[in-house]
Motif scaffolding. Structure first.
Motif: not given
Length: 203
Positions: A78-87, A115-120, A193-202
């Protein structure tokens, strides 16, 4: 041949739907063209090959057994995709004009691997789904099935980069800005989407 085609079909079914990895490879094709975009193809193909091999050797069980691994992957993704998206959303014509000057094979490979390996989702799909499918094959067919799945990744990324290169003549700097911003918006959707799933998992 049947096992090879089955692996190819399943690999394409998992990789063709739009995702962060596809957006990145396509963007590299538009930005850099061939043959420079081949470095992104190579990076994405090698990462998928590694994940498929890990899945074939039973790494999917490890993903399920290590406590906290899934939430950590979701948070990092989520953090990495946010960085790429904002950029990408902040792209400007002047920056696009200078992009090829800062290009290097190592930089492209690093970004593609991230991008490949930090995408769960990509990791779990490739290692988990393909790993289970490979394990379900007869022992004599497993290597052939895995080869088909690996080939699917390489062929798809090559086609994607080639199609993007074909659009370069249409993509003026102004159009590229809007393409980059659209890509950024897509990446931010995946990050949310990843951030939402992170919250659900916790929970």
């Amino acid at each position: 041949m049947t096992a090879l085609l089955a692996g190819l079909a399943l690999g394409l079914a998992l990789i063709v739907p739009i995702g962060a990895q596809n957006v990145f490879v396509f963007g590299q094709g538009v930005s850099l063209g061939m043959p420079r975009a081949l470095w992104a193809v190579a990076g994405a193909g090698l990462c998928d090959t590694l994940l498929i091999v890990l899945g074939a050797t039973g790494a999917s069980a490890l993903l399920d057994s290590v406590p906290g691994l899934r939430p950590a992957m979701l948070a990092a993704g989520a953090l990495f995709l946010t960085y790429l998206g904002v950029k990408s959303l902040r792209a400007k014509p002047a920056e696009i004009a200078d992009e090829t000057g800062s290009w290097s094979p190592a930089r492209t490979l690093r970004r593609t691997a991230a991008v490949s390996l930090l995408n769960p989702h990509a990791v779990l799909d490739t290692v988990g789904v393909l790993g289970a499918a490979i394990a379900a094959q007869a022992a004599a067919s497993r290597a052939v099935f895995a080869t088909g799945a690996v080939a699917a990744s390489w062929v798809w990324f090559l086609l994607l980069a080639g199609a993007a290169t074909g659009l370069r003549g249409f993509m003026t700097k102004e159009r590229r800005v809007w393409f980059d911003r659209a890509s950024g918006a897509i990446l931010l959707v995946f990050a949310a989407w990843l951030a939402y799933e992170f919250v659900v998992v916790l929970k």
